[in-house]
Design a protein around this motif. Sequence first.
Motif, PDB file in Angstrom:
ATOM      1  N   UNK A 132       0.927  -1.340  -0.131  1.00 30.27           N
ATOM      2  CA  UNK A 132       0.007   0.140   0.080  1.00 30.27           C
ATOM      3  C   UNK A 132       0.862   1.352  -0.027  1.00 30.27           C
ATOM      4  N   UNK A 133       0.302   2.379  -0.352  1.00 31.21           N
ATOM      5  CA  UNK A 133       0.804   3.697  -0.129  1.00 31.21           C
ATOM      6  C   UNK A 133       1.952   3.804  -1.199  1.00 31.21           C
ATOM      7  N   UNK A 134       1.791   3.055  -2.379  1.00 32.98           N
ATOM      8  CA  UNK A 134       2.777   2.685  -3.139  1.00 32.98           C
ATOM      9  C   UNK A 134       3.039   3.979  -4.346  1.00 32.98           C
ATOM     10  N   UNK A 135       2.182   4.768  -4.428  1.00 30.06           N
ATOM     11  CA  UNK A 135       2.062   6.075  -5.364  1.00 30.06           C
ATOM     12  C   UNK A 135       2.782   7.282  -4.472  1.00 30.06           C
ATOM     13  N   UNK A 136       3.353   8.158  -5.351  1.00 26.49           N
ATOM     14  CA  UNK A 136       3.790   9.367  -4.583  1.00 26.49           C
ATOM     15  C   UNK A 136       3.006  10.300  -4.105  1.00 26.49           C
ATOM     16  N   UNK A 137       1.648  10.394  -4.619  1.00 24.98           N
ATOM     17  CA  UNK A 137       0.469  10.892  -4.327  1.00 24.98           C
ATOM     18  C   UNK A 137       0.117  10.724  -3.141  1.00 24.98           C
ATOM     19  N   UNK A 138      -0.151   9.069  -2.803  1.00 25.82           N
ATOM     20  CA  UNK A 138      -0.487   8.729  -1.548  1.00 25.82           C
ATOM     21  C   UNK A 138       0.607   8.907  -0.321  1.00 25.82           C
ATOM     22  N   UNK A 139       1.730   8.762  -0.796  1.00 26.77           N
ATOM     23  CA  UNK A 139       2.730   8.978   0.175  1.00 26.77           C
ATOM     24  C   UNK A 139       3.074  10.418   0.762  1.00 26.77           C
ATOM     25  N   UNK A 140       2.612  11.437  -0.058  1.00 26.03           N
ATOM     26  CA  UNK A 140       2.590  12.586   0.284  1.00 26.03           C
ATOM     27  C   UNK A 140       1.397  13.210   0.916  1.00 26.03           C
ATOM     28  N   UNK A 141       0.153  12.311   0.923  1.00 24.51           N
ATOM     29  CA  UNK A 141      -1.014  12.461   1.505  1.00 24.51           C
ATOM     30  C   UNK A 141      -0.999  12.028   2.801  1.00 24.51           C
ATOM     31  N   UNK A 142      -0.172  10.823   3.110  1.00 28.30           N
ATOM     32  CA  UNK A 142       0.112  10.297   4.246  1.00 28.30           C
ATOM     33  C   UNK A 142       1.333  10.947   5.175  1.00 28.30           C
TER      34      UNK A 142
END
Length: 265
Positions: free
Chosen positions: A62-72
């Motif tokens: 999970x959290x594999x995309x740059x967008x999701x990592x920025x969000x979290x």
Amino acid sequence: MDATELQDAVARLTRAYQRREPIDPLVKTFPDATPEDAYRVQQDQVRAWVEAGDAVRGHKVGLASAAMQRQMGVDQPDYGHLTGSMFHLEHQPIPTTRFLQPRIEPEIAFVLGSALRGPGVTVADAVRAVDFVLPSLEIVDSRIRDWRITLFDTISDNASSGGVVLGSSPTALGAVDLRLAGATLHVNGELVATGAGGAVLGSPINALVWLANTVGPLGVTLEPGHVVLPGSMTAAQPVRPGDTVVATMAGLGSVTAVFAPQEEK
């Protein structure tokens, strides 16, 4: 977290599963907990599921995309376990009553032909270990109310895992460029999202390498026959009873998930 706090967190999530009722974010009760604590919570739950008769059949990243990592607010992915009870057949009605607040994501699923164990796994090792790939749909779900999750919440909640639908047409890894493979996601015939494999850590194979090297030091081997979901190619989309979802991936074909109407138990 001490042992009592760990047991409390596990109990809260277990009740959420049993009662089909989401709970408040765990981080409110355990504000000082670490990602390592969260994986302990996750592992205790998985251990209980296995003792009750389920079986680990793979892992998800999970959290594999740059967008999701920025969000979290994180700089790396997380992982969860896939158990046998999470797998659903393509085109067959999936009971919606087992989920709380499901969303769906298209992913390129790896099916391993040989074991992978880190640390030290390279891209070459990962490529050699893959037997074939399949189009897949991951049903993500959260036991945390309104998806108000932090990193601690989602890891503790088995990386927000819910279910998996695999396509039935295997493709050799060398027959498709995972980075450039495009995907479309249709819900009830309407195009709702598009994406490509490159959204997943640059290439889904990188997620497989990361996973093997992350779980290896914990004593975990990615076993032959296991399924690995490397991360979504698009943003997750909500699903409801009666929905039909189709993901089509260039070079891989399509996969369809059918959700049963609400009245079907």
